[in-house]
Motif scaffolding. Structure first.
Motif, PDB file in Angstrom:
ATOM      1  N   PHE A  21      82.077  28.542  63.265  1.00  0.00           N
ATOM      2  CA  PHE A  21      82.531  28.664  61.880  1.00  0.00           C
ATOM      3  C   PHE A  21      83.730  29.635  61.827  1.00  0.00           C
ATOM      4  O   PHE A  21      83.624  30.769  62.296  1.00  0.00           O
ATOM      5  CB  PHE A  21      81.361  29.217  61.071  1.00  0.00           C
ATOM      6  N   TYR A  28      84.010  33.709  60.328  1.00  0.00           N
ATOM      7  CA  TYR A  28      83.633  34.974  60.993  1.00  0.00           C
ATOM      8  C   TYR A  28      84.885  35.707  61.474  1.00  0.00           C
ATOM      9  O   TYR A  28      85.030  36.914  61.294  1.00  0.00           O
ATOM     10  CB  TYR A  28      82.717  34.740  62.205  1.00  0.00           C
ATOM     11  N   ASN A  35      78.125  25.281  63.793  1.00  0.00           N
ATOM     12  CA  ASN A  35      79.185  24.507  63.129  1.00  0.00           C
ATOM     13  C   ASN A  35      80.456  24.781  63.936  1.00  0.00           C
ATOM     14  O   ASN A  35      80.815  25.956  64.064  1.00  0.00           O
ATOM     15  CB  ASN A  35      79.337  24.995  61.680  1.00  0.00           C
ATOM     16  N   ARG A  40      77.719  28.627  44.447  1.00  0.00           N
ATOM     17  CA  ARG A  40      77.952  29.824  45.261  1.00  0.00           C
ATOM     18  C   ARG A  40      76.751  30.759  45.271  1.00  0.00           C
ATOM     19  O   ARG A  40      76.677  31.738  44.540  1.00  0.00           O
ATOM     20  CB  ARG A  40      79.211  30.600  44.776  1.00  0.00           C
ATOM     21  N   SER A  76      73.889  26.108  49.731  1.00  0.00           N
ATOM     22  CA  SER A  76      75.059  25.233  49.665  1.00  0.00           C
ATOM     23  C   SER A  76      74.884  23.878  50.342  1.00  0.00           C
ATOM     24  O   SER A  76      75.608  22.937  50.047  1.00  0.00           O
ATOM     25  CB  SER A  76      76.269  25.914  50.311  1.00  0.00           C
ATOM     26  N   LYS A  77      73.952  23.756  51.273  1.00  0.00           N
ATOM     27  CA  LYS A  77      73.896  22.536  52.072  1.00  0.00           C
ATOM     28  C   LYS A  77      72.684  21.690  51.684  1.00  0.00           C
ATOM     29  O   LYS A  77      72.787  20.863  50.802  1.00  0.00           O
ATOM     30  CB  LYS A  77      73.924  22.895  53.558  1.00  0.00           C
ATOM     31  N   ALA A 107      72.746  28.194  58.206  1.00  0.00           N
ATOM     32  CA  ALA A 107      73.141  27.398  57.034  1.00  0.00           C
ATOM     33  C   ALA A 107      72.579  25.976  57.076  1.00  0.00           C
ATOM     34  O   ALA A 107      72.397  25.345  56.035  1.00  0.00           O
ATOM     35  CB  ALA A 107      74.672  27.356  56.925  1.00  0.00           C
ATOM     36  N   TYR A 108      72.278  25.484  58.301  1.00  0.00           N
ATOM     37  CA  TYR A 108      71.851  24.085  58.439  1.00  0.00           C
ATOM     38  C   TYR A 108      70.439  23.967  59.007  1.00  0.00           C
ATOM     39  O   TYR A 108      70.042  22.906  59.478  1.00  0.00           O
ATOM     40  CB  TYR A 108      72.833  23.337  59.344  1.00  0.00           C
ATOM     41  N   ASP A 157      73.442  32.764  61.704  1.00  0.00           N
ATOM     42  CA  ASP A 157      73.792  31.970  60.524  1.00  0.00           C
ATOM     43  C   ASP A 157      73.037  30.647  60.576  1.00  0.00           C
ATOM     44  O   ASP A 157      73.336  29.785  61.404  1.00  0.00           O
ATOM     45  CB  ASP A 157      75.313  31.754  60.510  1.00  0.00           C
ATOM     46  N   GLY A 162      77.287  33.001  47.756  1.00  0.00           N
ATOM     47  CA  GLY A 162      77.382  32.236  48.992  1.00  0.00           C
ATOM     48  C   GLY A 162      76.998  33.158  50.136  1.00  0.00           C
ATOM     49  O   GLY A 162      77.099  34.379  50.010  1.00  0.00           O
ATOM     50  N   SER A 163      76.524  32.567  51.252  1.00  0.00           N
ATOM     51  CA  SER A 163      76.225  33.434  52.399  1.00  0.00           C
ATOM     52  C   SER A 163      77.517  34.033  52.946  1.00  0.00           C
ATOM     53  O   SER A 163      77.494  35.046  53.641  1.00  0.00           O
ATOM     54  CB  SER A 163      75.435  32.687  53.477  1.00  0.00           C
ATOM     55  N   ASP A 164      78.638  33.416  52.618  1.00  0.00           N
ATOM     56  CA  ASP A 164      79.956  33.991  52.960  1.00  0.00           C
ATOM     57  C   ASP A 164      80.051  35.458  52.535  1.00  0.00           C
ATOM     58  O   ASP A 164      80.582  36.296  53.255  1.00  0.00           O
ATOM     59  CB  ASP A 164      81.074  33.238  52.231  1.00  0.00           C
ATOM     60  N   CYS A 168      75.820  31.073  65.256  1.00  0.00           N
ATOM     61  CA  CYS A 168      75.622  30.041  64.240  1.00  0.00           C
ATOM     62  C   CYS A 168      74.634  29.025  64.814  1.00  0.00           C
ATOM     63  O   CYS A 168      74.920  28.393  65.825  1.00  0.00           O
ATOM     64  CB  CYS A 168      76.980  29.398  63.939  1.00  0.00           C
ATOM     65  N   THR A 216      71.486  29.600  53.059  1.00  0.00           N
ATOM     66  CA  THR A 216      72.319  29.262  51.904  1.00  0.00           C
ATOM     67  C   THR A 216      71.720  28.137  51.066  1.00  0.00           C
ATOM     68  O   THR A 216      70.931  27.331  51.576  1.00  0.00           O
ATOM     69  CB  THR A 216      73.735  28.837  52.371  1.00  0.00           C
TER      70      THR A 216
HETATM   71  C1  LIG Z   1      78.668  25.941  54.893  1.00  0.00           C
HETATM   72  C2  LIG Z   1      78.380  27.096  55.757  1.00  0.00           C
HETATM   73  C3  LIG Z   1      77.917  28.276  55.217  1.00  0.00           C
HETATM   74  C4  LIG Z   1      77.600  28.379  53.754  1.00  0.00           C
HETATM   75  O1  LIG Z   1      78.414  29.237  53.139  1.00  0.00           O
HETATM   76  P1  LIG Z   1      78.129  29.534  51.580  1.00  0.00           P
HETATM   77  O2  LIG Z   1      79.025  30.689  51.356  1.00  0.00           O
HETATM   78  O3  LIG Z   1      76.682  29.887  51.475  1.00  0.00           O
HETATM   79  O4  LIG Z   1      78.497  28.317  50.833  1.00  0.00           O
HETATM   80  C5  LIG Z   1      77.643  29.346  56.043  1.00  0.00           C
HETATM   81  N1  LIG Z   1      77.812  29.231  57.369  1.00  0.00           N
HETATM   82  C6  LIG Z   1      78.223  28.091  57.927  1.00  0.00           C
HETATM   83  C7  LIG Z   1      78.335  28.001  59.394  1.00  0.00           C
HETATM   84  C8  LIG Z   1      78.537  27.002  57.136  1.00  0.00           C
HETATM   85  O5  LIG Z   1      78.982  25.888  57.711  1.00  0.00           O
END
Ligand SMILES: *Cc1c(COP(=O)(O)O)cnc(C)c1O
Length: 361
Positions: free
Chosen positions: A117, A120, A164, A232, A223-224, A193-194, A191, A91-93, A160, A221
């Protein structure tokens, strides 16, 4: 024996993710609920990714390729950047955590727009660094205010884009001016992610600046838009100097072999990505129009989620929608006491959300 726990660890609270559907249904004794709370892809995973994952299960007795070679070369080609500039994460997390681990020490300051988000803040404090919050300006990240808050102790800035939970973006020209003004010893983490959902042509694409800025990091990521949140996998794009530092602390097999195979196949699934983006844009336009007709106030987004002003306690609206089987996010934890955040779902899910919201309000 008495444990000595660092005070910055004692002050942490665990990150609260959106609950899985099954857990909510169990807890509330409901069925057929819909989850529009975690900005996930409502179409499911990419079919090409699923096929690749099934095939990869046959080799689960083997350790994964710790270098992620195949995925790295695909990303490198697609993004037109050297593989040495890419770090893969669980995950980018995980990339955010690695950056904090490598770059931050107790006493360092990190600028975090607020609200954004929540992870952080958690990660920054977990290494003993000090968050410096910079309020949004009309739901958008205020790049000028961020600049004004850079002190000599500042080591990192989180941006971000789209943000988010507000769905706003900053422009390429504003970002370029910002980059020129930030001291070269401050790492800027963007970030994205979107980013796949953005319709505003002026939105910044931080990737374009990586080759010219050794202190810039872009996070992306699977994930989206790619529909692989449960797998992950995400990545960071950065200077080779930074990437090399992250690789020193990265655990040897942070990416499992199913994630590596699934992500590589998802990158080839243009049809799925296009279908996802179309679904989100059509869903947004439909929801905007329906909310306009109902006189419900919302904030347009560049992402696959948006905020709605419910003009009353968001926690209460969240609970009542939950009891009707519609899971959204209350924005109370983000200090928007009257806002909920909803993720665009399938057509019938969007319709059910709108009906339920109208009933609850
Ligand atoms: C969902 C999201 C991520 C994605 O996190 P993953 O670890 O890649 O699933 C990252 N940054 C933001 C702001 C998000 O909303």
């Amino acid at each position: 024996m008495k444990l000595t726990i660092p005070p910055h660890i004692l002050s942490l609270k665990p990150y609260e993710p959106g609950k899985p559907l099954e857990e909510v249904e169990r807890e509330y004794g409901i069925k057929d609920s819909i989850k529009l709370a975690s900005n996930e892809n409502p179409l499911g995973p990419s079919p090409l990714a699923l096929k690749a994952i099934r095939e990869a299960t046959m080799s689960l007795n083997r350790y994964p390729d710790g270098s992620g070679h195949i995925l790295l070369s695909k990303l490198s080609q697609k993004l037109n950047i050297a593989a040495e500039n890419i770090v893969l994460g669980n995950g980018s997390d995980e990339i955010i955590a690695l950056l904090a681990l490598v770059l931050l020490q107790p006493g360092d300051q990190v600028i975090i727009p607020k609200p954004t988000f929540l992870l952080y803040d958690n990660i920054v404090r977990s290494v003993g660094a000090t968050p410096v919050y910079v309020p949004l300006n009309e739901l958008s990240i205020d790049l000028d205010a961020v600049l004004k808050n850079i002190s000599p102790e500042c080591r990192m800035i989180f941006l971000c884009n789209p943000n988010n939970p507000t769905g706003t973006v900053f422009s390429a020209s504003d970002f370029e001016r910002f980059l020129q003004a930030v001291p070269s010893d401050v790492v800027i983490v963007v970030d994205e992610a979107y980013i796949e959902f953005v319709r505003n042509p002026n939105c910044a694409n931080s990737l374009e600046f990586i080759s010219r800025n050794a202190a810039l990091v872009t996070l992306r990521t699977f994930s989206k838009a790619y529909g692989l949140a449960g797998l992950r996998i995400g990545y960071g794009l950065m200077s080779q100097t930074l990437a090399e530092l992250l690789n020193r602390v990265r655990l040897p097999f942070n990416l499992n072999s199913l994630a590596l195979a699934g992500a590589a196949a998802a990158l080839d699934d243009d049809a799925f990505l296009e279908k996802t983006i179309r679904l989100v844009h059509e869903g947004l336009d439909f929801m905007y129009e329906s909310l306009n007709r109902r006189g419900i106030e919302y904030f347009p987004t560049q992402s696959n989620f948006f905020l709605i002003d419910v003009k009353k306690d968001a926690q209460e609206v969240f609970q009542r929608m939950l009891s009707e089987g519609v899971i959204v996010r209350s924005m109370k934890a983000y200090s928007f006491t009257n806002y909920i955040r909803v993720t665009v779902g399938l057509e019938n899910e969007n319709e059910r959300f709108l009906k339920t919201l109208e009933k609850v309000l």
